[in-house]
Design a protein around this motif. Sequence first.
Motif, PDB file in Angstrom:
ATOM      1  N   ALA A  76      -1.248  -5.529 -14.304  1.00  0.00           N
ATOM      2  CA  ALA A  76      -0.157  -4.743 -13.721  1.00  0.00           C
ATOM      3  C   ALA A  76       0.508  -5.497 -12.575  1.00  0.00           C
ATOM      4  O   ALA A  76       1.736  -5.458 -12.409  1.00  0.00           O
ATOM      5  CB  ALA A  76      -0.682  -3.392 -13.230  1.00  0.00           C
ATOM      6  N   GLU A  79       2.587  -8.372 -14.046  1.00  0.00           N
ATOM      7  CA  GLU A  79       3.834  -7.862 -14.617  1.00  0.00           C
ATOM      8  C   GLU A  79       4.875  -7.610 -13.529  1.00  0.00           C
ATOM      9  O   GLU A  79       6.064  -7.879 -13.716  1.00  0.00           O
ATOM     10  CB  GLU A  79       3.571  -6.567 -15.383  1.00  0.00           C
ATOM     11  N   ALA A  80       4.411  -7.119 -12.382  1.00  0.00           N
ATOM     12  CA  ALA A  80       5.332  -6.782 -11.296  1.00  0.00           C
ATOM     13  C   ALA A  80       5.698  -7.982 -10.432  1.00  0.00           C
ATOM     14  O   ALA A  80       6.833  -8.098  -9.960  1.00  0.00           O
ATOM     15  CB  ALA A  80       4.721  -5.688 -10.418  1.00  0.00           C
ATOM     16  N   GLU A 105      -2.684   5.692 -11.709  1.00  0.00           N
ATOM     17  CA  GLU A 105      -2.583   4.470 -12.516  1.00  0.00           C
ATOM     18  C   GLU A 105      -3.616   3.462 -12.022  1.00  0.00           C
ATOM     19  O   GLU A 105      -3.620   3.096 -10.840  1.00  0.00           O
ATOM     20  CB  GLU A 105      -1.183   3.868 -12.397  1.00  0.00           C
ATOM     21  N   LEU A 107      -4.801  -0.079 -11.559  1.00  0.00           N
ATOM     22  CA  LEU A 107      -4.168  -1.398 -11.520  1.00  0.00           C
ATOM     23  C   LEU A 107      -5.168  -2.532 -11.710  1.00  0.00           C
ATOM     24  O   LEU A 107      -4.793  -3.634 -12.106  1.00  0.00           O
ATOM     25  CB  LEU A 107      -3.436  -1.581 -10.187  1.00  0.00           C
ATOM     26  N   ARG A 136      -2.869   3.312  -8.092  1.00  0.00           N
ATOM     27  CA  ARG A 136      -1.644   3.829  -7.479  1.00  0.00           C
ATOM     28  C   ARG A 136      -1.383   5.234  -8.002  1.00  0.00           C
ATOM     29  O   ARG A 136      -1.566   5.505  -9.188  1.00  0.00           O
ATOM     30  CB  ARG A 136      -0.446   2.934  -7.794  1.00  0.00           C
ATOM     31  N   TYR A 158       4.034  -6.300  -3.570  1.00  0.00           N
ATOM     32  CA  TYR A 158       4.048  -5.083  -4.396  1.00  0.00           C
ATOM     33  C   TYR A 158       4.243  -3.848  -3.512  1.00  0.00           C
ATOM     34  O   TYR A 158       5.063  -2.971  -3.807  1.00  0.00           O
ATOM     35  CB  TYR A 158       2.728  -4.997  -5.166  1.00  0.00           C
TER      36      TYR A 158
END
Length: 203
Positions: A76, A79-80, A105, A107, A136, A158
């Motif tokens: 995750a 990806e961010a 979520e 992570l 998160r 992030y």
Amino acid sequence: MAKLANQYNLIPALKKFGATGKPIWGTCAGLIFLADNVLGQKKGGQDLIGGLDCTVHRNFFGSQLYSFETELEVPALVEAEGGSHTFRAVFIRAPAILEAGPAVEVLADYTVTHGESEKEKDANGNKEQKVAVAVRQGNLLATAFHPELTSDTRWHSYFLKMVGKTHTSVLNSLAKTDVTKGLLVQQKELPIFRGCGQLSFEL
């Protein structure tokens, strides 16, 4: 942390701040502070800010002697933020998330290998147990490890982007800053801040 918050009467203000929807990031003890449910609390318990729909074991990995570092798979985060597919995580007498609600979520997670004795197995008799270590939920971010103790600034980036959704000046500043500089090379040796990228922003 809770003792100081109580001493200076910060608990009501922290709860009020969390209710505004503004981003909060809790690391290690901060994760415990944000959880709705905590196992293994010290005698008398502690006040919590709450808001994170999860059950946290306060001292899951053991005492200070069992602090450790490991490479976590962080799809995750990649990806961010891009960069390496792993993150060097520093766990210091760390908690772990045993259960997470549907709105949470996950992570990053970590698989714990228990020993051979019955005592060292988990509640279901398994020798391996997967626990969440980064989650998160809406405006709340929580990590069981310490991202600030590495030169990899992706978790900070992030979080700043979470802040940027409510403070456009932060987002505009990030757009001018190369926060990924130097992140593709994992720094595993001390000093931990060697090669750390520079961030500057205004609230």
